[in-house]
Design a protein around this motif. Structure first.
Motif, PDB file in Angstrom:
ATOM      1  N   SER A 205      -5.297  -6.875 -10.086  1.00 19.92           N
ATOM      2  CA  SER A 205      -6.610  -6.253 -10.183  1.00 19.92           C
ATOM      3  C   SER A 205      -7.300  -6.130  -8.838  1.00 19.92           C
ATOM      4  O   SER A 205      -8.180  -5.299  -8.657  1.00 19.92           O
ATOM      5  CB  SER A 205      -7.499  -7.065 -11.136  1.00 19.92           C
ATOM      6  N   ASN A 206      -6.936  -6.980  -7.893  1.00 19.17           N
ATOM      7  CA  ASN A 206      -7.549  -6.929  -6.569  1.00 19.17           C
ATOM      8  C   ASN A 206      -7.121  -5.659  -5.846  1.00 19.17           C
ATOM      9  O   ASN A 206      -5.944  -5.370  -5.737  1.00 19.17           O
ATOM     10  CB  ASN A 206      -7.142  -8.177  -5.776  1.00 19.17           C
ATOM     11  N   GLY A 207      -8.077  -4.887  -5.352  1.00 14.63           N
ATOM     12  CA  GLY A 207      -7.746  -3.643  -4.670  1.00 14.63           C
ATOM     13  C   GLY A 207      -7.026  -3.854  -3.364  1.00 14.63           C
ATOM     14  O   GLY A 207      -6.247  -3.014  -2.930  1.00 14.63           O
ATOM     15  N   ARG A 208      -7.279  -4.968  -2.721  1.00 16.09           N
ATOM     16  CA  ARG A 208      -6.692  -5.222  -1.398  1.00 16.09           C
ATOM     17  C   ARG A 208      -5.337  -5.900  -1.551  1.00 16.09           C
ATOM     18  O   ARG A 208      -5.181  -7.080  -1.223  1.00 16.09           O
ATOM     19  CB  ARG A 208      -7.631  -6.082  -0.570  1.00 16.09           C
ATOM     20  N   VAL A 209      -4.355  -5.166  -2.055  1.00 12.11           N
ATOM     21  CA  VAL A 209      -3.065  -5.766  -2.358  1.00 12.11           C
ATOM     22  C   VAL A 209      -1.970  -4.720  -2.184  1.00 12.11           C
ATOM     23  O   VAL A 209      -2.200  -3.522  -2.323  1.00 12.11           O
ATOM     24  CB  VAL A 209      -3.068  -6.325  -3.805  1.00 12.11           C
ATOM     25  N   ILE A 210      -0.758  -5.206  -1.856  1.00 11.36           N
ATOM     26  CA  ILE A 210       0.414  -4.340  -1.766  1.00 11.36           C
ATOM     27  C   ILE A 210       0.871  -4.012  -3.184  1.00 11.36           C
ATOM     28  O   ILE A 210       1.143  -4.913  -3.981  1.00 11.36           O
ATOM     29  CB  ILE A 210       1.547  -5.033  -0.993  1.00 11.36           C
ATOM     30  N   ARG A 211       1.002  -2.725  -3.480  1.00  4.72           N
ATOM     31  CA  ARG A 211       1.352  -2.334  -4.843  1.00  4.72           C
ATOM     32  C   ARG A 211       2.636  -1.526  -4.942  1.00  4.72           C
ATOM     33  O   ARG A 211       3.296  -1.541  -5.982  1.00  4.72           O
ATOM     34  CB  ARG A 211       0.218  -1.499  -5.448  1.00  4.72           C
ATOM     35  N   THR A 212       2.972  -0.789  -3.929  1.00  2.00           N
ATOM     36  CA  THR A 212       4.095   0.150  -4.022  1.00  2.00           C
ATOM     37  C   THR A 212       5.093  -0.087  -2.891  1.00  2.00           C
ATOM     38  O   THR A 212       4.808  -0.787  -1.909  1.00  2.00           O
ATOM     39  CB  THR A 212       3.601   1.608  -3.937  1.00  2.00           C
ATOM     40  N   LEU A 213       6.258   0.538  -3.050  1.00  2.00           N
ATOM     41  CA  LEU A 213       7.283   0.489  -2.002  1.00  2.00           C
ATOM     42  C   LEU A 213       6.766   1.106  -0.713  1.00  2.00           C
ATOM     43  O   LEU A 213       7.022   0.600   0.382  1.00  2.00           O
ATOM     44  CB  LEU A 213       8.532   1.227  -2.485  1.00  2.00           C
ATOM     45  N   ASP A 214       6.021   2.192  -0.829  1.00  5.24           N
ATOM     46  CA  ASP A 214       5.456   2.834   0.355  1.00  5.24           C
ATOM     47  C   ASP A 214       4.518   1.884   1.091  1.00  5.24           C
ATOM     48  O   ASP A 214       4.477   1.876   2.327  1.00  5.24           O
ATOM     49  CB  ASP A 214       4.710   4.104  -0.050  1.00  5.24           C
ATOM     50  N   ASP A 215       3.785   1.062   0.347  1.00  3.61           N
ATOM     51  CA  ASP A 215       2.899   0.070   0.979  1.00  3.61           C
ATOM     52  C   ASP A 215       3.701  -0.942   1.791  1.00  3.61           C
ATOM     53  O   ASP A 215       3.299  -1.333   2.896  1.00  3.61           O
ATOM     54  CB  ASP A 215       2.077  -0.666  -0.084  1.00  3.61           C
ATOM     55  N   ILE A 216       4.839  -1.372   1.243  1.00  2.00           N
ATOM     56  CA  ILE A 216       5.677  -2.349   1.963  1.00  2.00           C
ATOM     57  C   ILE A 216       6.214  -1.737   3.255  1.00  2.00           C
ATOM     58  O   ILE A 216       6.202  -2.370   4.318  1.00  2.00           O
ATOM     59  CB  ILE A 216       6.843  -2.822   1.072  1.00  2.00           C
ATOM     60  N   VAL A 217       6.687  -0.491   3.179  1.00  2.00           N
ATOM     61  CA  VAL A 217       7.222   0.169   4.378  1.00  2.00           C
ATOM     62  C   VAL A 217       6.129   0.308   5.430  1.00  2.00           C
ATOM     63  O   VAL A 217       6.366   0.075   6.625  1.00  2.00           O
ATOM     64  CB  VAL A 217       7.814   1.553   4.006  1.00  2.00           C
ATOM     65  N   PHE A 218       4.908   0.651   5.008  1.00  2.00           N
ATOM     66  CA  PHE A 218       3.796   0.765   5.947  1.00  2.00           C
ATOM     67  C   PHE A 218       3.460  -0.591   6.557  1.00  2.00           C
ATOM     68  O   PHE A 218       3.214  -0.711   7.764  1.00  2.00           O
ATOM     69  CB  PHE A 218       2.572   1.348   5.231  1.00  2.00           C
ATOM     70  N   LEU A 219       3.473  -1.619   5.740  1.00  2.00           N
ATOM     71  CA  LEU A 219       3.219  -2.976   6.249  1.00  2.00           C
ATOM     72  C   LEU A 219       4.249  -3.355   7.317  1.00  2.00           C
ATOM     73  O   LEU A 219       3.904  -3.922   8.362  1.00  2.00           O
ATOM     74  CB  LEU A 219       3.251  -3.973   5.081  1.00  2.00           C
ATOM     75  N   LEU A 220       5.525  -3.016   7.077  1.00  2.00           N
ATOM     76  CA  LEU A 220       6.578  -3.323   8.063  1.00  2.00           C
ATOM     77  C   LEU A 220       6.349  -2.548   9.364  1.00  2.00           C
ATOM     78  O   LEU A 220       6.596  -3.080  10.449  1.00  2.00           O
ATOM     79  CB  LEU A 220       7.949  -2.981   7.477  1.00  2.00           C
ATOM     80  N   ASP A 221       5.872  -1.305   9.245  1.00  2.00           N
ATOM     81  CA  ASP A 221       5.559  -0.528  10.454  1.00  2.00           C
ATOM     82  C   ASP A 221       4.497  -1.230  11.289  1.00  2.00           C
ATOM     83  O   ASP A 221       4.596  -1.301  12.525  1.00  2.00           O
ATOM     84  CB  ASP A 221       5.073   0.874  10.068  1.00  2.00           C
ATOM     85  N   VAL A 222       3.463  -1.739  10.623  1.00  2.00           N
ATOM     86  CA  VAL A 222       2.382  -2.426  11.332  1.00  2.00           C
ATOM     87  C   VAL A 222       2.900  -3.705  11.977  1.00  2.00           C
ATOM     88  O   VAL A 222       2.638  -3.975  13.159  1.00  2.00           O
ATOM     89  CB  VAL A 222       1.217  -2.730  10.367  1.00  2.00           C
ATOM     90  N   TYR A 223       3.666  -4.497  11.216  1.00  2.16           N
ATOM     91  CA  TYR A 223       4.210  -5.746  11.756  1.00  2.16           C
ATOM     92  C   TYR A 223       5.104  -5.474  12.963  1.00  2.16           C
ATOM     93  O   TYR A 223       5.025  -6.158  13.988  1.00  2.16           O
ATOM     94  CB  TYR A 223       5.014  -6.475  10.676  1.00  2.16           C
TER      95      TYR A 223
END
Length: 992
Positions: A205-223
């Motif tokens: 329910s928290n909006g500030r959360v990783i939800r999709t595969l695309d979110d994970i790929v974007f997170l890896l780009d940032v890291y």
């Protein structure tokens, strides 16, 4: 134009809005003024004021623009500030239309957002406006404010991450905000990853959360951008966000990301194990349950390369570290004395066993060659030669065979090379003896023709590209021509008529290889081999349009021999698609503005019909405007595509789209085209339909985006590529582009009659030519130095009675610059005077006693004329300023200015005389026969006299026309192109 305004439906102001949308500025201004008169006494409308200011700025009259600027300044500096949404949206939309980034507009949005914190649409529009302008500093401010007032919303949280991430990527290295933005994006991503739970979707329910595969790929780009490789690997190994999680879905994207991150973290052992397990799972002979559950892999070539590189790093642990780093930080297993040699032996056995399982796989075989080429036990390359021969036997009939072998075969020692080539030729001879004997009436298997061509490429790469032996090279070229001819013979039917040529044919690469060999060993100014190569490439590009390599090489060669219109025609034959316009036009427009800057459609030039290249396809300027028009349209089309990703909340895809857009907008090719357009406009006095100055900015980072695949590279891995050997001049670099931009800006200053180096972000000291910078020609270097002196004159001409000391310093600087310009111009005139005597440096000996103008002749002439135009325009500005403010002594300065003008006029006359004489020589047909005989010899010549000419003549005799007719038509086109270029040079006018 678009305006997202509120509450205007069925409103009296709706008509004003519609006029603005239709960009009918004068009608909109009339309606605004009429509406203002209807306002009650004391009543004001911020929106009407904003519309009036913005519309006035869009009108062409300078008085209207000044009025609009004053009105806009009054709005932006108002206290209390304007907080009307429609007014701010109007000001922002017009700023985007004018391509302006005004920090006061950003402050206006911030003050309105703080004054109305609960207005969510206001926050959204603020962020969207910054996003559309690619103003990432402003976007992160908007995102942070939005997040502060709406802490439970998902969108502003991820928008803020994205804005910080893009700011960290696009800000220059010296900017203090760069690291701060990257760190903030990383910390916010870490919070989003921590918030993921294992249970049901309802708990997300928290909006500030990783939800999709695309979110994970974007997170890896940032890291990854922040060097947080270990943390990124932990994300991929987590049960919440990892590869096997319900969000990760065993995605192949995450698998390749993990392999890459393990290598970036120098965890070679972990990378080796992971790749080995993946390949073992997918092995065709594996009967065990898969460790990772992937089975057949998506791109096993990437996995194989990572496996071999990690194994090599375990054996030679420092080979993948940055050797320039004074304090390298290896990983836990990368560099230690505890690496057991027995472990390395077991690694070798494991790889050998795995390669044996994949013995018929292309990627595995390439990985085996990479492994063999690096092993210290195989110093001579015998094991590598064995694997390369096996690969050739399996894939030699494929066009990609040589490209796969090229990176590795260079590790073989000379004795092994000879043995390897002998075995390759023996294998071919066993399969088709007629291929070598060229028996009439016998056709060769097309697959074996491709194999023979690949064998010739290997011979060229391993022997001829490094050691030049005239007799062997000549025999090699003849062998290539024979193979090419055999391929054509296979394509003809029994009657002897050629079939419909539309695609690439088996022997075509052999013809291209013959041309490459001719170019490799041709002389610079006195060898007919270059014309022979051009002849072969001309036939190839027309007969097989799918051969981009032939057309790309031909374009550069036509420019090199000074045939600009033929280069444009060959470029037209490429049929370039829109998607290629950001990366391919450099082929035609690298220094073409100094070889053939004139168009054929709208210019003063008049040529006889028999000498004019037919149709607009030979018009270089048309191709230039087509590419620049694409870049203008790109500003709108890519925004739409990018905004679609933004609306769908696909941030990883958005990041990649932004990266592609950034490389196109700030790419080398775009700025190269702009430099060439500016020079074409100066030299040919063309009235362009569009003003491309809206593209003329100076990015913090310029990306190298020239597509070099259209010129073949069959050289040894340690040799200079063919492309760099056939370029007109040295290969232009980013520094060269910076110098050209400086010259273009100084020309703009001279045209405007004002400006300073500081305003243009150009520093003469930092941009000065150095001996280590070899990408500039001598003429370009001289033009840069003269341009800097002209800028000094402009700076001095702006002094307006600022004091005796200042005037004295300005007078001294002006006098010194005039002295320098006069000396340099005298030296240029002395150099150009030698052209009258046909110095070989500026000409090509195309036949005995026949000298044709080379690219360097046109380049020197046009650069000299361009510089003379700059000097004379600068002198006009200086004289006008001196009449008003008496900066220097009018008499002394007038005499020196007169001498410089005379030097510029003499230069113009010298070039005109030489070009006119050359035009008279080549406009007649008296040189045609000598050039034809130079290329293919005479029909009565025997093979011993000139073997290459003999076999070229034999090759072209097999068509519908005889060789003499074909080559004579080619030489006629060539002479016509030279005549057109020479007449264009004569038509360059000199300012008074």
């Amino acid at each position: 134009m678009e305006l997202a305004l509120r509450d205007l439906r069925d409103h009296p102001d709706q008509q004003i809005h519609d006029a603005i949308i239709d960009e009918e500025w004068r009608r909109a201004l009339q309606m605004i003024e009429k509406r203002e008169k209807k306002l009650k006494k004391g009543q004001t409308s911020d929106w009407l004021t904003a519309c009036k200011a913005s519309v006035l700025l869009m009108l062409p009259e300078s008085a209207k623009k000044r009025q609009g600027r004053l009105l806009l300044d009054s709005i932006l500096s108002r206290n209390p500030p304007v907080i009307d949404f429609n007014a701010m949206e109007t000001i922002q939309s017009f700023a985007e239309l004018r391509h302006e980034i005004d920090p006061r507009i950003d402050n206006l949005w911030m003050q309105a957002a703080n004054a109305q914190p609960s207005d969510e649409q206001l926050h959204k529009c603020w962020f969207h406006s910054r996003f559309r302008m690619r103003d990432w500093q402003g976007a992160r401010k908007a995102g942070m404010t939005y997040t502060k007032h709406f802490p439970t919303r998902r969108d502003p949280f991820f928008w803020t991450i994205f804005a910080n991430f893009m700011a960290s990527k696009t800000l220059p290295d010296g900017n203090s905000e760069k690291q701060l933005c990257g760190t903030m994006a990383y910390r916010m991503c870490a919070k989003a990853a921590e918030a993921v739970v294992l249970e049901t979707d309802q708990e997300l329910s928290n909006g500030r959360v990783i939800r999709t595969l695309d979110d994970i790929v974007f997170l890896l780009d940032v890291y990854e951008s922040q060097g947080k490789y270990q943390e990124a690997i932990m994300i991929l190994e987590s049960h919440r966000t990892g590869i096997k999680s319900r969000i990760g879905k065993r995605s192949w994207k995450l698998v390749t990301s993990k392999i890459r991150l393990l290598g970036s973290a120098h965890r070679w052992l972990d990378q080796f194990r992971f790749c080995f397990e993946l390949l073992e799972d997918a092995s065709p002979v594996n009967d065990k349950p898969p460790v990772h559950g992937f089975g057949k892999l998506g791109n096993d070539g990437y996995v194989w390369n990572a496996l071999v590189n990690s194994a090599l790093s375990l054996k030679f642990p420092t080979c993948f570290l940055d050797r320039n780093d004074p304090d390298p930080k290896p990983s836990e297993t990368a560099v230690t004395d505890a690496i057991d040699r027995n472990f390395y032996k077991s690694t070798r056995l494991a790889i050998a066993s795995l390669l044996d399982d994949y013995r018929m796989d292309r990627n595995a075989t390439c990985a085996g060659m990479l492994w063999a080429s690096k092993l210290e036990e195989d110093v001579r390359g015998e094991n590598l030669a064995t694997k390369a021969l096996q690969y050739f036997e399996a894939y030699g009939h494929k066009i990609f065979c040589f490209n796969d072998l090229q990176p590795y075969v260079g590790a073989m020692r000379p004795p092994v090379v000879q043995s390897f080539l002998h075995k390759v030729n023996a294998w071919l001879m066993e399969r088709d003896f007629n291929l070598f004997q060229l028996v009439e009436g016998k056709n060769s298997d097309p697959k074996l023709l491709v194999s023979k061509t690949n064998a010739l490429k290997l011979e060229y790469c391993l022997t001829h590209s490094r050691v030049i032996e005239e007799t062997k090279v000549e025999a090699f070229i003849i062998e290539c021509i024979k193979c090419y001819d055999r391929g054509l013979r296979n394509c003809r039917n029994n009657v002897g008529q050629p079939v419909n040529f539309a695609e690439r044919f088996p022997g075509d690469d052999a013809g291209l290889l013959a041309a490459a060999a001719l170019l490799k060993f041709s002389g610079e100014y006195q060898d007919n081999r270059m014309l022979r190569a051009v002849l072969l490439l001309d036939e190839l590009s027309k007969r097989s349009p799918a051969m981009y390599e032939a057309s790309g090489t031909l374009i550069l060669l036509y420019i090199r021999i000074g045939a600009g219109s033929l280069a444009a025609k060959a470029y037209h034959g490429l049929s370039i698609k829109n998607i290629q316009l950001p990366t391919l036009p450099w082929l035609l427009w690298t220094r073409l503005s100094t070889v053939h800057p004139h168009g054929l459609v709208s210019r003063k030039l008049r040529l006889p019909d028999e000498l004019r290249a037919s149709s607009a396809e030979a018009d270089p300027v048309q191709h230039l405007t087509q590419a620049l028009d694409y870049h203008v349209s790109l500003k709108g089309t890519d925004k739409q595509e990018i905004f679609e990703f933004f609306e769908r909340k696909q941030y990883a895809s958005l990041h990649r789209a932004m990266d592609n857009s950034l490389h196109d907008h700030n790419g080398f090719v775009k700025y190269l085209l702009l430099m060439e357009w500016a020079r074409v406009e100066r030299l040919s006095e063309l009235q362009q339909k569009r003003d491309y100055r809206i593209l003329f900015d100076q990015p913090a980072i310029t990306y190298e985006n020239r597509d070099q695949s259209s010129v073949p590279n069959w050289e040894h891995p340690n040799s200079t590529p063919l492309l760099h050997n056939i370029m007109p001049g040295e290969w232009p670099t980013i520094d060269w582009l910076s110098h050209q931009m400086s010259i273009a800006h100084i020309f703009a200053n001279v045209t405007n009659g004002s400006g300073s180096m500081e305003e243009l972000n150009v520093c003469p000291q930092s941009k000065a030519y150095s001996e280590s910078e070899k990408s500039m020609t001598r003429e370009e270097h001289g033009q840069l130095q003269t341009a800097i002196e002209c800028q000094t004159l402009l700076n001095g001409s702006e002094i307006k009675g600022a004091g005796i000391a200042v005037n004295t310093a300005a007078a001294w600087a002006i006098s010194a610059s005039l002295d320098s310009i006069e000396k340099r111009q005298q030296a240029v005139n002395d150099e150009l005077a030698t052209i009258k005597h046909r110095r070989s440096e500026y000409f090509t000996l195309v036949s005995e006693g026949v000298l044709a103008p080379s690219w360097l002749f046109f380049h020197t002439a046009y650069i000299s004329l361009d510089t003379a135009i700059l000097i004379k325009k600068t002198l006009i500005v200086l004289e006008n300023a001196n009449r008003k403010h008496r900066i220097v002594d009018p008499q002394a300065a007038g005499e020196q200015i007169g001498r410089i003008r005379l030097l510029c006029d003499v230069l113009h006359m010298t070039i005109h005389d030489v070009a006119s004489k050359l035009y008279e020589d080549f406009s007649s047909d008296r040189y045609h026969e000598p050039i034809v005989h130079s290329i293919i010899g005479r029909p009565s010549d025997q093979e011993k006299k000139d073997p290459i000419a003999y076999w070229l003549r034999d090759h072209f005799n097999r068509g519908a026309d005889d060789a003499h007719t074909v080559v004579q038509a080619f030489v006629t086109r060539l002479c016509q192109s030279w005549c057109e270029a020479l007449r264009s040079l004569c038509n360059v006018t000199s300012p008074p």
